[in-house]
Design a protein around this motif. Sequence first.
Motif, PDB file in Angstrom:
ATOM      1  N   ILE A  47      -7.559  12.650  -8.370  1.00  0.00           N
ATOM      2  CA  ILE A  47      -8.662  13.576  -8.649  1.00  0.00           C
ATOM      3  C   ILE A  47      -9.459  13.806  -7.369  1.00  0.00           C
ATOM      4  CG2 ILE A  47     -10.671  14.025 -10.096  1.00  0.00           C
ATOM      5  CD1 ILE A  47      -9.526  12.007 -12.094  1.00  0.00           C
ATOM      6  N   PRO A  48      -9.437  15.045  -6.833  1.00  0.00           N
ATOM      7  CA  PRO A  48     -10.100  15.308  -5.546  1.00  0.00           C
ATOM      8  C   PRO A  48     -11.611  15.507  -5.698  1.00  0.00           C
ATOM      9  CG  PRO A  48      -9.013  17.294  -6.325  1.00  0.00           C
ATOM     10  CD  PRO A  48      -8.705  16.215  -7.334  1.00  0.00           C
ATOM     11  N   VAL A  49     -12.378  14.709  -4.995  1.00  0.00           N
ATOM     12  CA  VAL A  49     -13.835  14.750  -5.030  1.00  0.00           C
ATOM     13  C   VAL A  49     -14.344  14.500  -3.614  1.00  0.00           C
ATOM     14  CG1 VAL A  49     -15.906  13.907  -6.188  1.00  0.00           C
ATOM     15  CG2 VAL A  49     -13.714  13.719  -7.338  1.00  0.00           C
ATOM     16  N   GLN A  50     -15.496  15.071  -3.284  1.00  0.00           N
ATOM     17  CA  GLN A  50     -16.056  14.915  -1.942  1.00  0.00           C
ATOM     18  C   GLN A  50     -17.551  14.675  -2.016  1.00  0.00           C
ATOM     19  OE1 GLN A  50     -15.575  18.362   0.605  1.00  0.00           O
ATOM     20  NE2 GLN A  50     -15.684  17.125   2.462  1.00  0.00           N
ATOM     21  N   LEU A  51     -18.023  13.719  -1.237  1.00  0.00           N
ATOM     22  CA  LEU A  51     -19.450  13.415  -1.169  1.00  0.00           C
ATOM     23  C   LEU A  51     -20.106  14.266  -0.082  1.00  0.00           C
ATOM     24  CD1 LEU A  51     -21.042  11.265  -2.835  1.00  0.00           C
ATOM     25  CD2 LEU A  51     -21.106   9.889  -0.756  1.00  0.00           C
ATOM     26  N   ILE A  52     -21.235  14.899  -0.419  1.00  0.00           N
ATOM     27  CA  ILE A  52     -21.955  15.741   0.540  1.00  0.00           C
ATOM     28  C   ILE A  52     -23.412  15.268   0.605  1.00  0.00           C
ATOM     29  CG2 ILE A  52     -22.561  18.086   1.236  1.00  0.00           C
ATOM     30  CD1 ILE A  52     -20.268  19.124  -0.375  1.00  0.00           C
ATOM     31  N   PRO A  53     -23.715  14.313   1.477  1.00  0.00           N
ATOM     32  CA  PRO A  53     -25.115  13.926   1.673  1.00  0.00           C
ATOM     33  C   PRO A  53     -25.831  14.960   2.523  1.00  0.00           C
ATOM     34  CG  PRO A  53     -23.695  12.661   3.132  1.00  0.00           C
ATOM     35  CD  PRO A  53     -22.784  13.524   2.293  1.00  0.00           C
ATOM     36  N   SER A  54     -27.112  15.126   2.281  1.00  0.00           N
ATOM     37  CA  SER A  54     -27.911  16.052   3.074  1.00  0.00           C
ATOM     38  C   SER A  54     -29.289  15.456   3.286  1.00  0.00           C
ATOM     39  CB  SER A  54     -28.027  17.415   2.371  1.00  0.00           C
ATOM     40  OG  SER A  54     -28.719  17.290   1.144  1.00  0.00           O
ATOM     41  N   GLY A  55     -29.962  15.948   4.328  1.00  0.00           N
ATOM     42  CA  GLY A  55     -31.311  15.469   4.583  1.00  0.00           C
ATOM     43  C   GLY A  55     -31.583  15.246   6.050  1.00  0.00           C
ATOM     44  N   PRO A  56     -32.703  14.598   6.371  1.00  0.00           N
ATOM     45  CA  PRO A  56     -33.076  14.354   7.763  1.00  0.00           C
ATOM     46  C   PRO A  56     -32.094  13.473   8.522  1.00  0.00           C
ATOM     47  CG  PRO A  56     -34.973  14.094   6.307  1.00  0.00           C
ATOM     48  CD  PRO A  56     -33.766  14.203   5.433  1.00  0.00           C
ATOM     49  N   ASP A  57     -31.239  12.730   7.813  1.00  0.00           N
ATOM     50  CA  ASP A  57     -30.258  11.878   8.472  1.00  0.00           C
ATOM     51  C   ASP A  57     -29.002  12.642   8.865  1.00  0.00           C
ATOM     52  OD1 ASP A  57     -29.615  12.281   5.813  1.00  0.00           O
ATOM     53  OD2 ASP A  57     -28.743  10.291   5.534  1.00  0.00           O
ATOM     54  N   ARG A  58     -28.953  13.951   8.580  1.00  0.00           N
ATOM     55  CA  ARG A  58     -27.842  14.801   9.002  1.00  0.00           C
ATOM     56  C   ARG A  58     -28.363  15.828   9.990  1.00  0.00           C
ATOM     57  NH1 ARG A  58     -23.390  12.263   7.372  1.00  0.00           N
ATOM     58  NH2 ARG A  58     -22.369  14.144   8.171  1.00  0.00           N
ATOM     59  N   ALA A  59     -27.605  16.082  11.049  1.00  0.00           N
ATOM     60  CA  ALA A  59     -28.052  17.043  12.054  1.00  0.00           C
ATOM     61  C   ALA A  59     -28.134  18.450  11.488  1.00  0.00           C
ATOM     62  CB  ALA A  59     -27.107  17.009  13.258  1.00  0.00           C
ATOM     63  N   ASP A  60     -27.247  18.776  10.541  1.00  0.00           N
ATOM     64  CA  ASP A  60     -27.221  20.101   9.925  1.00  0.00           C
ATOM     65  C   ASP A  60     -27.733  20.012   8.490  1.00  0.00           C
ATOM     66  OD1 ASP A  60     -25.661  21.802  11.992  1.00  0.00           O
ATOM     67  OD2 ASP A  60     -24.421  20.020  11.752  1.00  0.00           O
ATOM     68  N   ASP A  61     -28.131  21.161   7.947  1.00  0.00           N
ATOM     69  CA  ASP A  61     -28.511  21.244   6.539  1.00  0.00           C
ATOM     70  C   ASP A  61     -27.225  21.450   5.736  1.00  0.00           C
ATOM     71  OD1 ASP A  61     -31.329  21.082   7.059  1.00  0.00           O
ATOM     72  OD2 ASP A  61     -31.222  23.145   7.780  1.00  0.00           O
ATOM     73  N   THR A  62     -26.580  20.344   5.416  1.00  0.00           N
ATOM     74  CA  THR A  62     -25.194  20.376   4.958  1.00  0.00           C
ATOM     75  C   THR A  62     -25.011  21.084   3.618  1.00  0.00           C
ATOM     76  OG1 THR A  62     -25.561  18.128   4.133  1.00  0.00           O
ATOM     77  CG2 THR A  62     -24.462  18.350   6.258  1.00  0.00           C
ATOM     78  N   VAL A  63     -25.798  20.720   2.616  1.00  0.00           N
ATOM     79  CA  VAL A  63     -25.643  21.350   1.304  1.00  0.00           C
ATOM     80  C   VAL A  63     -26.012  22.831   1.385  1.00  0.00           C
ATOM     81  CG1 VAL A  63     -26.540  21.426  -1.049  1.00  0.00           C
ATOM     82  CG2 VAL A  63     -25.930  19.240  -0.023  1.00  0.00           C
ATOM     83  N   TYR A  64     -27.041  23.146   2.128  1.00  0.00           N
ATOM     84  CA  TYR A  64     -27.446  24.535   2.301  1.00  0.00           C
ATOM     85  C   TYR A  64     -26.320  25.345   2.940  1.00  0.00           C
ATOM     86  CZ  TYR A  64     -30.129  28.524   4.118  1.00  0.00           C
ATOM     87  OH  TYR A  64     -30.583  29.781   4.408  1.00  0.00           O
ATOM     88  N   ALA A  65     -25.697  24.806   3.988  1.00  0.00           N
ATOM     89  CA  ALA A  65     -24.590  25.493   4.640  1.00  0.00           C
ATOM     90  C   ALA A  65     -23.415  25.665   3.685  1.00  0.00           C
ATOM     91  CB  ALA A  65     -24.153  24.720   5.886  1.00  0.00           C
ATOM     92  N   PHE A  66     -23.143  24.627   2.886  1.00  0.00           N
ATOM     93  CA  PHE A  66     -22.041  24.701   1.925  1.00  0.00           C
ATOM     94  C   PHE A  66     -22.332  25.777   0.873  1.00  0.00           C
ATOM     95  CE2 PHE A  66     -19.180  23.646  -1.423  1.00  0.00           C
ATOM     96  CZ  PHE A  66     -18.128  22.941  -0.849  1.00  0.00           C
ATOM     97  N   LEU A  67     -23.569  25.811   0.389  1.00  0.00           N
ATOM     98  CA  LEU A  67     -23.937  26.801  -0.630  1.00  0.00           C
ATOM     99  C   LEU A  67     -23.807  28.231  -0.099  1.00  0.00           C
ATOM    100  CD1 LEU A  67     -27.083  25.212  -2.310  1.00  0.00           C
ATOM    101  CD2 LEU A  67     -24.936  25.783  -3.437  1.00  0.00           C
ATOM    102  N   LEU A  68     -24.351  28.473   1.093  1.00  0.00           N
ATOM    103  CA  LEU A  68     -24.270  29.808   1.666  1.00  0.00           C
ATOM    104  C   LEU A  68     -22.814  30.249   1.820  1.00  0.00           C
ATOM    105  CD1 LEU A  68     -26.932  30.179   4.512  1.00  0.00           C
ATOM    106  CD2 LEU A  68     -26.715  31.537   2.436  1.00  0.00           C
ATOM    107  N   THR A  69     -21.987  29.350   2.350  1.00  0.00           N
ATOM    108  CA  THR A  69     -20.579  29.688   2.547  1.00  0.00           C
ATOM    109  C   THR A  69     -19.887  29.942   1.215  1.00  0.00           C
ATOM    110  OG1 THR A  69     -20.574  28.258   4.504  1.00  0.00           O
ATOM    111  CG2 THR A  69     -18.445  28.938   3.646  1.00  0.00           C
TER     112      THR A  69
END
Length: 470
Positions: free
Chosen positions: A294-316
Amino acid sequence: MFSFFATAHLAAATIGLLAYVLATRIGRQRRHPSAAIAWVLAMVAFPYAGVPLFLLFGTRKMVRPVHGPGLPGLGAGTGASSAPPWARQLTAGLSLPAACANRRVVLLADGPAALDALLALIAGAQERLDLCTFVFADDSVGRRVGDALLASATRGVRVRVLLDAIGSQRTPRGLRRRLVAGGIALRWFMPMLHNPVRGRSNLRNHRKLAIADGRRLWSGGRNIAAEYFTGGPAAPAWDDLSFVVDGALATDACSVFGQDWRLAGGRVEAGQPLLSGPEETGNGSTQPVCTDSIPVQLIPSGPDRADDTVYAFLLTAVYQAQVRIALATPYFVPDDALLQALAIACRRGIRVTLLMPRWSNHRLADWARERALRELAAAGAVIRLSPRMAHAKLVIVDEAVALCGSVNLDGRSLFLNYELTTAFYGSAEIRGFAQWFERQSGQARSYVLRPPSWPRDIVEGVVRSVAFQL
């Protein structure tokens, strides 16, 4: 006298602006334009208050972007091939853990079932147990979870609990002392009074997760409080989503928890062993482990990430959508780019449906959302308002991916909080989330587009521009 005060004011404003520019440039904060304008105006007009507030709340990112080969998390996971190409390429570029294959995924829409699953995970832990939550209430649910944690610690399980200092500020001392006295390691994330003045007081840990032995993860949108699971005599439980994943995803979650624990001042031991062998069921019996699939991926976001990861994923994901986009969130205050992307999706024929509560538990959020709702409805989106408090956070794009976790569709969640989202790429899981979404939408009412009065429009603009960007 006036000249003296004008000169002093100008000097204070200049110093404040220099501090703002230096802190922003050196730290590469990449602020949202409305947030940047609000800080600059505050320092020019009210430097005596603006500068101290900036020192307390001004930090948005704690790490800088890193460019070049060898970034962590770029390896192709065993489940990466199931993710769409755009998701694989984007998450690799954002230095996120690759999608991994897992043994079992259980979606938990029912509150009591979600609580039972959490208690079973705690009871099944053999060596170590980690729990992170924004709210830990002293009510029927909080006491049951606390008793389960103490029982695990009593039988020799190493238990760590991480609480956000603001979200759990109402957790009584008696409950905290009972947990610590029972052998549980308890840490507070970013305490207001004891946090060094580095501009971090506005950064909250909104992640919700429990990990047993590095192999089983419970996560989603629920905090440890009765309203998220069972409700009370006068109010039903909130509509929400949780899930349990058995497999490699729990290993990635351990890494996220370990970083948060270290940031909260906790000690992290190197080389912690992972358990292996047959899976244990809630009643203590065992069953054979099925093949990881079962393919699953963890996407942490926040000040501990250089990029706004979830935001970038959502826009894309919004721009990649071909047929439908389904969104469920309790608070909808997107920035202009995300709102425009959703409006463009509507205009190019994508079926966009937004589900949220008619009234949330935050009236400020209800005021701030109206401009975005009107613009989205005018573009052709279907907006459904639930009669109950709906706290679930879910995004479904075509048959490609379903996102579920702690991220709300507002500026604080997307750009400031420590958050945790999970991407599900399996067809069965996406279908399960879609069925939940359709059931909830069928019980909701349609949003009616009405032009606002000019006083309301002004208030909405102020709330949206200031309260949700600083």
